[in-house]
Write an enzyme that holds these catalytic residues in place. Structure first.
Site, short mmCIF file in Angstrom:
data_model
loop_
_atom_site.label_atom_id
_atom_site.label_comp_id
_atom_site.label_asym_id
_atom_site.label_seq_id
_atom_site.Cartn_x
_atom_site.Cartn_y
_atom_site.Cartn_z
N SER A 145 16.27 22.88 14.38
CA SER A 145 16.40 24.20 14.97
C SER A 145 17.86 24.61 14.82
O SER A 145 18.73 23.76 14.59
CB SER A 145 16.03 24.16 16.46
OG SER A 145 16.42 25.34 17.14
N TYR A 158 16.10 20.36 24.64
CA TYR A 158 15.75 20.83 23.30
C TYR A 158 16.86 20.50 22.30
O TYR A 158 16.59 20.00 21.20
CB TYR A 158 15.50 22.33 23.35
CG TYR A 158 14.76 22.87 22.14
CD1 TYR A 158 13.38 22.73 22.03
CD2 TYR A 158 15.43 23.54 21.13
CE1 TYR A 158 12.70 23.22 20.94
CE2 TYR A 158 14.76 24.05 20.04
CZ TYR A 158 13.39 23.88 19.94
OH TYR A 158 12.72 24.37 18.85
#
Length: 284
Positions: A145, A158
């Site tokens: 990401s 995350y």
């Protein structure tokens, strides 16, 4: 080996294939002539992706697997081997999101995210390396990401997982250099998928805060999954070691490179306040 990775006639295994980028990658690979092995925890969504591809004449098998379950991943590898299916392309795409500041989120939720987003990638890679080594040429695509390059407040879980995916992928690429297996790390920015909407919200957030966060998130998640998949597959075909997906991903990458200790203050005006932990560039 060829200077390009050819998809036609080869078999791709995609995790998180029931929606979002995973589903778009399945469609994109089918259009390029690849055979598909699709895995996801969502059986209904998985079949919704697979059925039209089968009806169009593509070879597709599906497997319902929880990427947090190490035994289920081992079982998937056994099932694929028993079926005699080759694996030329392993796409570790499955992932979940978790909103909230580190001190607020439940540790069990933090650990489940790591189990799926990081250990799922590691376990899948270990389980399928023998299948990848058994074919003439193979490639591993690990979906990180932009939050594997920058680490906003409210995204401790995350970012921990996605930085881990980046580090694991880079080390693996160096270890496999000169072999028949390539490795690509993908860093999507704001892709319009369901991962942020389905994220567990910050524990102490009010209903109004959660709703406002979701609305702001939707303004940030603008790239269609099909476009993200096209960028990824075009990059893999060129055997790129790293792929940034979206103008926002490129912008934040440069913020971090130019201002490695101060980029967060510059990013706040783009991705929102410190409190809102649900604003997650999306995949899966």
């Amino acid at each position: 080996m060829s200077r390009r990775f050819e998809f036609s006639g080869r078999t791709a295994l995609i995790t998180g294939a029931a929606s979002g980028i995973g589903a778009a990658l399945a469609a994109g690979l089918a259009a390029r002539g690849a055979h598909l092995i699709l895995a996801d925890i969502n059986a209904e969504g998985l079949e919704a992706v697979a059925a039209p591809l089968r009806q169009s004449g593509h070879r597709v098998t599906t497997h319902v697997v929880d990427m947090a379950d190490a035994e289920a991943i081992s079982g998937l590898a056994r099932d694929v081997a028993t079926a005699g299916e080759p694996v030329h392309l392993l796409i570790n795409n499955a992932g979940i999101a978790l909103g909230g500041l580190f001190e607020e989120v439940d540790m069990a939720d933090f650990e489940r995210l790591l189990d799926i987003n990081l250990y799922g990638v590691i376990r899948m890679t270990r389980a399928f390396l023998p299948r990848l080594r058994a074919v003439e040429e193979a490639h591993i695509i690990n979906i990180s990401s932009i939050f594997g390059i920058v680490a906003p407040a409210g995204q401790a879980a995350y970012s921990t997982a996605k930085f881990g995916v980046k580090g694991f992928s880079n080390a693996l690429r160096h270890e496999l250099a000169g072999s028949t297996i390539g490795v690509t790390t993908v860093h999507p920015g704001g892709v319009s998928t369901n991962i942020a909407a389905s994220a567990k919200p910050p524990p102490n957030a009010s209903a109004a805060e959660i709703e406002a966060g979701k609305k702001q998130t939707q303004r940030l998640l603008v790239m269609p999954p099909a476009e993200a998949a096209r960028i990824i597959l075009d990059g893999v075909a060129r055997k790129k070691p790293r792929i940034l997906v979206g103008r926002d991903a490129h912008t934040m990458m440069w913020f971090e490179r130019l201002f490695p200790t101060r980029y967060w203050s510059l990013m706040q005006s783009i991705i929102g306040s410190r409190r809102s932990g649900s604003k997650t560039p999306s995949q899966g």
